[in-house]
Design an enzyme around this catalytic site. Sequence first.
Site, mmCIF file in Angstrom:
data_model
loop_
_atom_site.group_PDB
_atom_site.id
_atom_site.type_symbol
_atom_site.label_atom_id
_atom_site.label_comp_id
_atom_site.label_asym_id
_atom_site.label_seq_id
_atom_site.Cartn_x
_atom_site.Cartn_y
_atom_site.Cartn_z
ATOM 1 N N ALA A 67 0.668 -1.064 0.074
ATOM 2 C CA ALA A 67 -0.125 0.050 -0.018
ATOM 3 C C ALA A 67 0.996 1.165 0.070
ATOM 4 C CB ALA A 67 -1.118 0.004 0.958
ATOM 5 N N GLU A 114 8.140 -2.036 -1.608
ATOM 6 C CA GLU A 114 7.719 -2.910 -0.352
ATOM 7 C C GLU A 114 8.044 -4.292 -0.660
ATOM 8 O OE1 GLU A 114 4.488 0.233 1.450
ATOM 9 O OE2 GLU A 114 3.723 -1.716 0.944
ATOM 10 N N GLU A 126 11.659 6.275 4.733
ATOM 11 C CA GLU A 126 10.572 6.482 5.252
ATOM 12 C C GLU A 126 10.273 5.641 6.617
ATOM 13 O OE1 GLU A 126 7.955 5.494 2.297
ATOM 14 O OE2 GLU A 126 8.588 7.285 1.036
ATOM 15 N N GLU A 129 4.828 0.916 -5.405
ATOM 16 C CA GLU A 129 4.733 0.498 -4.063
ATOM 17 C C GLU A 129 4.964 -1.286 -4.219
ATOM 18 O OE1 GLU A 129 4.927 1.867 -1.339
ATOM 19 O OE2 GLU A 129 4.444 3.889 -2.137
#
Length: 205
Positions: free
Chosen positions: A92, A112, A158, A108
């Site tokens: 997400a 991820e 992040e 993403e």
Amino acid sequence: MTDANHSVPKAVEIEQRENCYKGFYKLDKVLLKHELFAGGMSRTISRELFVRHDAVCVLPYDPQRDEVVLIEQFRVGALDKAANPWLIEMVAGLIDTDEQPEEIAHREAQEEAGLSLAALWPISRYFPSPGGSDEFVHLYLGRCSTQGVSGIHGLEEEAEDIRVRVWSFSDALQAVKDGKINNAATIIAIQWLALNREEVRGLWK
């Protein structure tokens, strides 16, 4: 039908909107009136609105192996209400640029989970918590190969610490039934795949 019991209210009057907090997310206080089902307008009511970017969620799925890719990461929102705040989720990201939802889904998945998605299948678009937030979710199924997928991923800048795992679809569905998967987007996507799996595998195989 046109009687008051079946009419659709549409009118909203914003009397005042004040920003109370602005960080990564925003909190606004809104004074408003809205049309009533019985006709006329409501009294002035006060609402706090959690203002945040819209989200893109994608469930990577390998139709050949009948497997999904799920990720695990720490979630502060689960800190006080779950025995384990490391949740099992989908890939997400937030729409905080001028990118389209499909572009974010692809990016993403790479960031991820180290995944390249061959295709996207739109599942749904919905408000997860419209009583107090304006967030809007774009939900997709992503076609991928699960061969060799694993490891720790995420962007250091992040503060992402994401573990990637491949699940058989039957195990993922059972995890939903058992409550092991307990976040809305992942539950919705896995249940949707349960309902549409034959069609998806027929078109994607």
